[in-house]
Design a protein around this motif. Structure first.
Motif, PDB file in Angstrom:
ATOM      1  N   ASP A 114       0.794  -1.127  -0.012  1.00  0.00           N
ATOM      2  CA  ASP A 114      -0.286  -0.461  -0.073  1.00  0.00           C
ATOM      3  C   ASP A 114       0.479   0.739   0.248  1.00  0.00           C
ATOM      4  N   LEU A 115       0.178   2.012  -0.466  1.00  0.00           N
ATOM      5  CA  LEU A 115       1.093   3.697  -0.456  1.00  0.00           C
ATOM      6  C   LEU A 115       1.363   4.284   1.195  1.00  0.00           C
ATOM      7  N   ASN A 116      -0.100   4.234   1.645  1.00  0.00           N
ATOM      8  CA  ASN A 116      -0.098   4.364   3.351  1.00  0.00           C
ATOM      9  C   ASN A 116       0.827   3.719   3.961  1.00  0.00           C
ATOM     10  N   GLN A 117       1.466   4.526   4.605  1.00  0.00           N
ATOM     11  CA  GLN A 117       2.545   3.575   5.711  1.00  0.00           C
ATOM     12  C   GLN A 117       2.235   3.248   6.496  1.00  0.00           C
ATOM     13  N   ASP A 118       1.443   4.372   6.989  1.00  0.00           N
ATOM     14  CA  ASP A 118       0.625   4.174   8.282  1.00  0.00           C
ATOM     15  C   ASP A 118      -0.814   2.650   8.144  1.00  0.00           C
ATOM     16  N   ARG A 119      -1.213   2.899   7.052  1.00  0.00           N
ATOM     17  CA  ARG A 119      -2.295   1.622   7.247  1.00  0.00           C
ATOM     18  C   ARG A 119      -1.872   0.121   6.610  1.00  0.00           C
ATOM     19  N   LEU A 120      -0.374   0.375   6.051  1.00  0.00           N
ATOM     20  CA  LEU A 120       0.591  -0.917   5.783  1.00  0.00           C
ATOM     21  C   LEU A 120       0.925  -1.335   7.207  1.00  0.00           C
ATOM     22  N   ASP A 121       1.764  -0.712   7.638  1.00  0.00           N
ATOM     23  CA  ASP A 121       2.210  -0.490   9.465  1.00  0.00           C
ATOM     24  C   ASP A 121       0.566  -1.350  10.037  1.00  0.00           C
ATOM     25  N   SER A 122      -0.414  -0.554  10.762  1.00  0.00           N
ATOM     26  CA  SER A 122      -0.844  -1.175  10.846  1.00  0.00           C
ATOM     27  C   SER A 122      -1.942  -2.579  10.938  1.00  0.00           C
ATOM     28  N   ILE A 123      -2.497  -2.842   9.464  1.00  0.00           N
ATOM     29  CA  ILE A 123      -2.564  -3.655   9.493  1.00  0.00           C
ATOM     30  C   ILE A 123      -1.848  -4.537   8.999  1.00  0.00           C
ATOM     31  N   GLY A 124      -0.373  -4.728   8.767  1.00  0.00           N
ATOM     32  CA  GLY A 124       0.522  -5.800   9.314  1.00  0.00           C
ATOM     33  C   GLY A 124       0.605  -6.063  10.727  1.00  0.00           C
ATOM     34  N   GLU A 125       0.855  -5.180  11.394  1.00  0.00           N
ATOM     35  CA  GLU A 125       0.354  -5.198  13.192  1.00  0.00           C
ATOM     36  C   GLU A 125      -0.737  -5.942  13.420  1.00  0.00           C
ATOM     37  N   GLU A 126      -1.363  -5.474  12.785  1.00  0.00           N
ATOM     38  CA  GLU A 126      -3.203  -6.281  13.398  1.00  0.00           C
ATOM     39  C   GLU A 126      -3.490  -7.953  12.774  1.00  0.00           C
ATOM     40  N   PHE A 127      -2.367  -8.157  11.251  1.00  0.00           N
ATOM     41  CA  PHE A 127      -2.464  -9.829  11.464  1.00  0.00           C
ATOM     42  C   PHE A 127      -1.047  -9.927  10.963  1.00  0.00           C
ATOM     43  N   GLY A 128      -0.621  -9.900  11.917  1.00  0.00           N
ATOM     44  CA  GLY A 128       1.069 -10.527  11.730  1.00  0.00           C
ATOM     45  C   GLY A 128       1.649 -10.762  10.219  1.00  0.00           C
ATOM     46  N   ILE A 129       1.357  -9.763   9.417  1.00  0.00           N
ATOM     47  CA  ILE A 129       1.903  -9.942   7.662  1.00  0.00           C
ATOM     48  C   ILE A 129       3.705  -8.943   8.111  1.00  0.00           C
ATOM     49  N   GLU A 130       4.523  -9.377   8.029  1.00  0.00           N
ATOM     50  CA  GLU A 130       5.859  -9.034   8.114  1.00  0.00           C
ATOM     51  C   GLU A 130       6.071  -8.557   6.972  1.00  0.00           C
ATOM     52  N   GLN A 131       5.574  -9.175   5.501  1.00  0.00           N
ATOM     53  CA  GLN A 131       6.512  -8.346   4.239  1.00  0.00           C
ATOM     54  C   GLN A 131       5.646  -7.496   4.222  1.00  0.00           C
ATOM     55  N   ARG A 132       5.976  -5.689   4.109  1.00  0.00           N
ATOM     56  CA  ARG A 132       5.213  -4.915   3.996  1.00  0.00           C
ATOM     57  C   ARG A 132       5.756  -4.273   3.183  1.00  0.00           C
ATOM     58  N   LEU A 133       5.204  -3.693   1.843  1.00  0.00           N
ATOM     59  CA  LEU A 133       5.735  -2.682   0.800  1.00  0.00           C
ATOM     60  C   LEU A 133       5.215  -2.035   0.227  1.00  0.00           C
ATOM     61  N   THR A 134       6.035  -0.396  -0.081  1.00  0.00           N
ATOM     62  CA  THR A 134       4.984   0.331  -0.820  1.00  0.00           C
ATOM     63  C   THR A 134       5.527  -0.384  -2.359  1.00  0.00           C
ATOM     64  N   ASP A 135       5.911  -1.357  -3.116  1.00  0.00           N
ATOM     65  CA  ASP A 135       6.161  -0.729  -4.455  1.00  0.00           C
ATOM     66  C   ASP A 135       5.517  -2.535  -5.002  1.00  0.00           C
ATOM     67  N   PHE A 136       4.353  -1.880  -5.397  1.00  0.00           N
ATOM     68  CA  PHE A 136       3.814  -3.144  -6.606  1.00  0.00           C
ATOM     69  C   PHE A 136       4.605  -4.056  -7.360  1.00  0.00           C
ATOM     70  N   ASP A 137       5.876  -3.358  -8.032  1.00  0.00           N
ATOM     71  CA  ASP A 137       6.500  -4.293  -8.517  1.00  0.00           C
ATOM     72  C   ASP A 137       7.329  -5.637  -8.537  1.00  0.00           C
ATOM     73  N   ALA A 138       7.259  -5.117  -6.927  1.00  0.00           N
ATOM     74  CA  ALA A 138       8.106  -5.748  -5.986  1.00  0.00           C
ATOM     75  C   ALA A 138       7.810  -7.415  -5.806  1.00  0.00           C
ATOM     76  N   LEU A 139       6.165  -6.682  -5.788  1.00  0.00           N
ATOM     77  CA  LEU A 139       5.534  -8.369  -5.562  1.00  0.00           C
ATOM     78  C   LEU A 139       5.391  -9.265  -6.408  1.00  0.00           C
ATOM     79  N   LEU A 140       5.747  -8.938  -7.574  1.00  0.00           N
ATOM     80  CA  LEU A 140       5.730  -9.569  -8.564  1.00  0.00           C
ATOM     81  C   LEU A 140       7.182 -10.229  -9.157  1.00  0.00           C
ATOM     82  N   GLN A 141       8.295  -9.994  -8.214  1.00  0.00           N
ATOM     83  CA  GLN A 141      10.062 -10.858  -7.726  1.00  0.00           C
ATOM     84  C   GLN A 141       9.580 -11.156  -7.094  1.00  0.00           C
ATOM     85  N   MET A 142       8.600 -11.869  -6.394  1.00  0.00           N
ATOM     86  CA  MET A 142       8.809 -12.635  -5.005  1.00  0.00           C
ATOM     87  C   MET A 142       8.077 -14.028  -5.245  1.00  0.00           C
ATOM     88  N   ASP A 143       9.296 -14.951  -5.619  1.00  0.00           N
ATOM     89  CA  ASP A 143       9.036 -16.118  -5.695  1.00  0.00           C
ATOM     90  C   ASP A 143       8.253 -16.929  -5.435  1.00  0.00           C
TER      91      ASP A 143
END
Length: 361
Positions: free
Chosen positions: A38-67
């Motif tokens: 997400d482009l909103n870092q606060d929302r990214l961190d909030s939801i990441g913490e809420e659901f225990g998701i460690e990989q938090r990115l602001t770059d969509f293209d980086a997702l495409l490179q994740m094997d």
């Protein structure tokens, strides 16, 4: 393969949070959220913490490179769906995408062409299709018990005030790509064709009467379906309460949806048989009914079944095209005061875009 857990990268954490809560958490034996974006870092961190998701990115293209990512779930604003879908398919990922899938029939046909040779599968989101009510009605119709279809009425009577449009991309042609037709009524109109079959002719009107926005917030249309049945489609964002109501009249039975605005399929529908004989046959058909969870929970579970067991996709790009043909026909009919025939081909004036020329970028 049926027990395989698939890794999901979710981009866009507005409606994306609902995908997590309603779709992936109840199907934790099938999916794992590997990353969020997400482009909103606060929302990214909030939801990441809420659901225990460690990989938090602001770059969509980086997702495409994740094997380790199997599925890209696109929940971003409408104007970026097309490039993100295309990029994800070309990267070999499976794709889930919120409505509207893309911003024109031309774009959709390009997506469908890429989809044919892509490694991954693409599933548009139409979560309102799921729940006990719609599933039972669809089973009765499919069995032949309902008989000849006569008419259907569909009402999307919701409420949106000026505060709703404080989100910068809403209410604008360039970013939302449409109004009540695109973002709200598209669900109920999909249910009409899901249950009754394709629309072949539409005379519609659109208007902006509720809020000071570029796009429409009131629509109404008269339609004919492939079966010969007639349909009436009406929507507004100026109702004082919020309901979604669908009424279908067949030769042997009438159906009416539960009126809950955002999950009309969740509860059993009113089923009105013509006589005791029809009622007994329906009771027999539905005997031993197994509960169908509503909305995202069932749609993503069936997507997993399609990817791991070869089952049919629960929603396809053909379904998305049919939905966007209705949108295109509404705009063209209202502008020209003529009936529009469907399906819509490449020679149609709004095939490349339904956005008014003054608002095209």
């Amino acid at each position: 393969m049926s027990g395989k857990i698939l890794n999901v990268a979710l981009v866009g954490l507005g409606i994306g949070r609902s995908h997590i809560v309603e779709g992936y958490l109840p199907n934790a034996d099938k999916f794992r959220i590997a990353a969020i974006c997400d482009l909103n870092q606060d929302r990214l961190d909030s939801i990441g913490e809420e659901f225990g998701i460690e990989q938090r990115l602001t770059d969509f293209d980086a997702l495409l490179q994740m094997d380790d990512v199997d599925i890209i779930d696109v929940c971003t604003p409408p104007m970026v769906h097309y490039p993100q879908i295309m990029a994800a398919l070309k990267a070999g990922k499976h794709v889930i995408c919120e409505k509207p899938l893309v911003g024109s029939l031309a774009q959709l046909d390009e997506v469908m062409a890429v989809e044919k040779t892509a490694k991954g599968k693409l599933m548009p989101i139409f979560q309102y299709r799921y729940g006990d009510g719609i599933e039972q009605v669809r089973k009765i119709i499919g069995s032949g018990l309902a008989g000849k279809p006569y008419v259907v009425t569909a009402e999307t009577f919701w409420k949106r005030t000026s505060e709703y449009y404080e989100v910068p991309w809403r209410g604008k042609w360039a970013t939302e790509l449409g109004g009540v037709l695109m973002t709200h009524a598209i669900h109920i109109h999909d249910i009409v064709t899901y249950l009754m079959g394709p629309i072949t002719g539409l005379f519609g009107r659109v208007a902006t009467r509720v809020n000071d926005i570029e796009v429409e917030d009131c629509v109404s249309a008269s339609c004919v379906l492939e079966s010969g049945a007639l349909a009436s489609l009406t929507a507004t964002l100026g109702n004082q309460d919020e309901i979604s109501r669908i009424r279908l009249a067949f030769e042997n039975v009438a159906f009416e949806s539960d009126h809950e605005a955002y999950s009309p399929g969740a509860k059993p529908w009113k089923i009105i048989p013509a006589n005791d004989e029809v009622a007994a046959k329906i009771d027999d058909l539905l005997k031993g009914w197994v509960h169908v969870p509503p909305r995202f929970e069932t749609q993503v579970a069936r997507f997993h079944d399609a990817l791991t067991n070869g089952a049919a996709l629960p929603v396809t790009t053909d379904d998305a095209r049919r939905a966007l043909e209705i949108v295109t026909a509404f705009y063209h009919s209202s502008e020209t005061h003529t009936e529009v025939s469907l399906p819509i081909g490449r020679d149609h004036p709004k095939y490349q875009s339904w956005v008014p020329a003054a608002f095209r970028t």
